[in-house]
Design an enzyme around this catalytic site. Structure first.
Site, PDB file in Angstrom:
ATOM      1  N   LYS A   6       0.986  -1.247   0.097  1.00 23.78           N
ATOM      2  CA  LYS A   6      -0.011  -0.039   0.059  1.00 23.78           C
ATOM      3  C   LYS A   6       1.140   1.420  -0.115  1.00 23.78           C
ATOM      4  O   LYS A   6       2.025   1.349   0.373  1.00 23.78           O
ATOM      5  CB  LYS A   6      -0.779   0.078   1.194  1.00 23.78           C
ATOM      6  N   SER A  19      -9.596   1.175   2.465  1.00 25.42           N
ATOM      7  CA  SER A  19      -8.680   2.194   1.689  1.00 25.42           C
ATOM      8  C   SER A  19      -7.650   1.245   0.946  1.00 25.42           C
ATOM      9  O   SER A  19      -7.151   1.540   0.240  1.00 25.42           O
ATOM     10  CB  SER A  19      -8.054   3.122   2.564  1.00 25.42           C
ATOM     11  N   SER A  65     -10.077  -1.170   6.677  1.00 21.81           N
ATOM     12  CA  SER A  65      -9.515  -0.871   5.631  1.00 21.81           C
ATOM     13  C   SER A  65      -8.763  -2.082   4.898  1.00 21.81           C
ATOM     14  O   SER A  65      -8.281  -1.826   3.716  1.00 21.81           O
ATOM     15  CB  SER A  65      -8.514   0.225   5.438  1.00 21.81           C
TER      16      SER A  65
END
Lengths: 474, 438
Positions: free
Chosen positions: A79, A154, A178
């Site tokens: 990420k 996310s 997330s």
């Protein structure tokens, strides 16, 4: 025979040892796949220019030492909020566009030390503010299961990267859902460790009292292996616990769920949920019973209260954490913050202001304590609680438009466990309209082993871990 | 009309720990080249996290203990949020409602007790340098000081004159230096002073309080005293002119101009910041164990007042004690001679104060030389002298013939006989007396 991009960590290591393929061949194969499909999926924000060089070096190590490290030659996506020297780190925000970090996050350091190869940085909601990747300043990613659908967020990029079979495993972070929510929407396995079990050092902060880094993979076993590599005390993160890390991957020998007590949370079977999703959760409960577990209905606080608590605490922390992007350093002005980020800064600034602090932040912390206590009561009687990760399958592209509380509504079922700092996993438990649905298994703090055990038995006896055929879905 | 100034003081002290408050960078930032002692944490880079410095916290607690505070069992850090280019995170890590220490006091020589509200831990900011580069006015930031441990000592508004304020400051300064956590060098900015002043005016219409004024960042005791005196006068005049009294919203912040010797307005309450304090989520709260507190207390050296008291108990006059308490080697000399019956400690102290004794050399012999008093026992000495007179009839007759200076012969012989122990004056008298009556 499985194709190279379909392999789990164990299978990759077996292939290396049997000399079926080299690390260079695997990395090249995955890079080709990314090249072929990512222009449509928009998952990678940056690729590691040294990936093949590193793969060649790892092939030499394997030739000399065999599989001498737990993640040797395992390609990963990360990420974009993990600081990675050599690759830009932006948290998908224009305010950090082009930012090259000066130091490395603890988690990345541990993964590299364990032999992993970083293929690239994956898209996310800008500063992790969202549950769709639609707030990313670099455009939303698409769900590999359907080009009309969002991957969730996310950690949407990492989950989509695993679902698209670009990598066997990816690193995400979860503040509230997330990791688990995009994993559910993409049909992958996403693991959230206990708050403080994995270091946050070198990860761009979102909600500091909630942020938990964790892996997303094709199977529970791979999540367990990666977690045991990244977990542990970090002297650079004062909130990490010094408790020894168990060897999770070696504790997955359980054949059934005999003796395990599971609570099916009544309040998590929302009235607004589609009957198909509800049925899949009830089916999962039956399957667990079949496997020997005792499954009983339990009651917890209505999750809608968790939304209020989470919104206030997280926004407050966000408004403080983002103060350092003051327009003086990092090369971009504050107008480079996206709409959602500005909204969160404004709300958090308000809830911490003199005269409002007591009514918002303080009250939220009081309710947070209540939620923690409630979970504790349940865990004195049950090993785990289960429920859906998300009220429904992946939403359509554009779904967040004019929905400032989109993320919170989608994450309603995962926010209570995040607020309480618990450990939890999201695993596939079936499909609705051809889209994957996720089941969450949540245990008490630092009970990672139990989560992995239950999830491992369940997934070994169910067959929902499927992957999309990108030539058909895109 | 009765006028009572109400003065409180905030004192910031930079600790001299090895490393900074929340990272391992060196805390010694004096005369280092700019931005050479920085890391992701004190630069506030994305993803960096603070880890508290145990030694600094212990020093903070020791300051609190030395100021008679109680140590709070539960404590935590908070974020104090404001924007300034020398504050890289956009917030300062400080302590808001649960400081490490609270409720202490400092006793002035008059016996008046000045309350200490709290002693808390925080971090210093970077330093701005306004300069010109290539003809362009620029502001540069040096982050070497960013994150250096800072302790804030907040008094209650118990002082009623500049003199009292100055005495309080001196006492705090001496205490900090004595416990060794900081040199508290004012010129280096290791100790910074911020008085808060207002005046209580009692007149025929009742009791009135003038609006509170905080004077920021003063770096000398004299300037602090001057600023306080100026403010007291200014506030009385202002009140007489406007009649404006203290309210919840009219506190102002002023600066001090040490050249013009005046204070000047910096900002009013309306412009004051809302710091939006909230608990620092990156640092777990502290439970301060009683054992640790007791250990830190027992590690404290004798503090100035305690040392003076101890010297007085040893029989030393207060005026000498006050001059000697901070002179470590002198104190050691005095303590070494505590159980020596031949030494009067007060006399020794007076010799040290008046520089009659070099404490680097043998103190006992110097002391004896300075205090030499011979044997004055007349009976004993008479016997000695008598013997010598009897043994020297020739010299006696010379004396009787008028050669009086031969008396010295007898004195010398007697001195020899007593191995120099006889008191010369007494001996002289005895010789003359005896020679007369032979």
């Amino acid at each position: 025979m499985k194709l190279l991009h379909e392999l789990t960590i164990k299978e990759i290591h077996a292939g290396y040892l049997k000399k079926e393929f080299t690390c260079v061949e695997l990395v090249q194969h995955l890079l080709n796949r990314i090249e072929k499909y990512d222009s449509k999926l928009n998952i990678f924000l940056a690729l590691n220019p040294r990936a093949l060089t590193e793969a060649a070096r790892i092939d030499e190590i394997i030739a000399k030492e065999g599989i001498s490290k737990p993640l040797l030659g395992i390609p990963m996506a990360v990420k974009d909020n993990f600081l990675t020297p050599g690759m830009p780190t932006t948290a998908s925000s224009n305010i950090l566009r082009g930012y090259l970090p000066q130091y490395q996050s603890t988690v990345i350091g541990k993964l590299l030390e364990a032999g992993a190869i970083m293929l690239g940085k994956a898209n996310m909601d800008s500063f992790a503010h969202g549950s769709s990747t639609e707030t990313s300043d670099f455009g939303a990613s698409l769900n590999p299961w359907s080009k009309d659908r969002l991957p969730g967020g996310s950690s949407g990029g990492p989950a989509a990267a695993v679902a698209a079979q670009f990598v066997p495993v990816a690193m995400g972070t979860e503040t509230a859902g997330s990791i688990r929510q995009p994993s559910a929407w993409c049909g992958t396995v996403g693991f959230k460790p206990t708050y403080g079990r994995v270091s946050r050092y070198g990860i761009i902060a979102m909600g500091s009292s909630l942020d938990s880094p964790g892996p997303i993979a094709r199977c529970v076993e791979d999540c367990a292996l990666v977690t045991e590599v990244i977990a542990g005390r970090d002297e650079r993160d004062a909130t990490t616990t010094s408790l020894d890390v168990e060897k999770y991957s070696a504790m997955l020998g359980r054949k059934d769920l005999k003796g395990i007590k599971i609570g099916l949370v009544k309040e998590y079977l929302l009235s607004a949920m589609s009957p198909e999703v509800k049925q899949l959760i009830l089916d999962a409960a039956s399957k667990m019973r079949e496997l020997g577990a005792t499954v009983e209905e339990v009651s917890l606080m209505d999750p809608k209260y968790a939304i209020g608590v989470y919104t206030v605490i997280q926004r407050s922390e966000v408004s403080s954490n983002l103060a350092r992007y003051d327009g003086i350093r990092f090369g971009h002005n504050r107008d480079a913050f996206c709409q959602e980020t500005k909204r969160r800064i404004m709300l958090g600034t308000y809830t911490l202001s003199a005269g409002y602090y007591d009514a918002f932040y303080k009250k939220a912390q009081a309710v947070r304590t209540k939620i923690v206590n409630e979970f504790q009561k349940v865990f004195s009687q049950y090993d785990a609680v289960i429920g859906a990760v998300s009220p429904g399958p992946a939403q359509k592209v554009g779904a967040t438009k004019n929905q400032p509380m989109f993320g919170e509504m989608e994450d309603i079922l995962v926010e209570p466990s995040s607020i309480a700092g618990l450990t939890s996993i999201g695993i596939p438990c079936g499909f609705v309209d051809g889209l994957p649905i996720g089941l969450q298994i949540t245990c008490d703090q630092l009970n990672e082993t139990k989560v992995f055990e239950i999830a491992s038995v369940f997934t070994k006896h169910t067959f929902h871990q499927l992957f999309p055929d990108l030539d058909k879905t895109l | 009309m009765k006028i009572t100034p109400l003065i409180g003081l905030e004192v910031h002290v930079e600790l001299e720990t090895k490393s900074k408050m929340f990272c391992s960078c060196s805390a010694n930032h004096f005369s280092t080249s700019p931005n050479t002692q920085t890391c992701p944490v004190c630069l506030g880079l994305p993803g960096a996290l603070p880890v508290p410095n145990q030694k600094a916290i212990e020093s903070c607690i020791q300051i609190g203990l030395a100021l008679n505070c109680s140590v709070n069992e539960l404590s935590k850090f908070d974020r104090k949020q404001y924007f300034y280019p020398d504050l890289p995170k956009g917030y300062q890590i400080s302590q808001y409602d649960q400081p490490f220490c609270s409720d202490g006091c400092v006793t002035l020589d008059s016996g008046k007790v000045i309350g200490v509200e709290r002693v808390h831990q925080e971090e210093d900011t970077g330093k701005l340098q306004h300069t010109t580069i290539n003809g362009q006015k620029v502001t540069l930031v040096d982050y070497n000081r960013s994150g250096v441990p800072l302790v804030e000592i907040v008094s209650r508004p118990d002082m009623s004159s500049a003199i009292e304020a100055k005495e309080y400051l001196k006492k705090v300064h001496e205490i900090i230096k004595t416990i060794g956590v900081s040199s508290a060098d004012m010129e280096k900015g290791q100790m910074r002073l911020e008085p808060t002043i207002n005046v209580c005016i009692e007149n025929e219409t009742g009791i009135h309080y003038t609006p509170l004024v905080e004077v920021k960042n003063i770096n000398s005791f004299n300037f602090a005293a001057q600023a306080i005196e100026f403010e007291i006068k200014r506030q009385i005049e202002e009140f007489e002119k406007t009649g404006i009294e203290k309210s919840a919203s009219n506190k102002t912040t002023r600066g001090y101009d040490s050249v013009k010797k005046i204070t000047f307005l910096q900002r009013t309450k309306e412009e004051a910041k809302d710091y939006r304090y909230f608990p620092e989520p990156d640092i777990p709260p502290f439970i301060i164990a009683k054992d640790l507190v007791e250990k830190l207390r027992s590690d404290l050296p004798l503090l100035p007042d305690q040392m003076i008291k101890k010297l007085i108990e040893l029989g030393i006059e207060e005026r000498f004690a006050k001059l000697l308490w901070s002179n470590e080697s002198a104190i050691a000399v005095i303590f070494d001679h505590r159980s020596n019956p031949k030494i009067d400690l007060n006399k020794l102290a007076s010799f040290i104060v008046n520089a009659k004794i070099d404490i680097g050399k043998d103190v006992t012999s110097q002391y004896q030389k300075l205090t030499k008093v011979g044997n004055t026992n007349r009976e004993e000495l008479q016997l000695v002298v008598k013997k010598i007179i009897d043994a020297n009839p020739g010299v006696v007759s010379e004396y009787q013939k008028g050669k009086t200076n031969v008396a010295g012969f007898f004195v010398g012989q007697a001195m020899k006989e007593t191995k120099g122990q006889a008191d010369p004056k007494t001996l002289n008298e005895i010789v003359i007396d005896l020679l007369r009556i032979v």
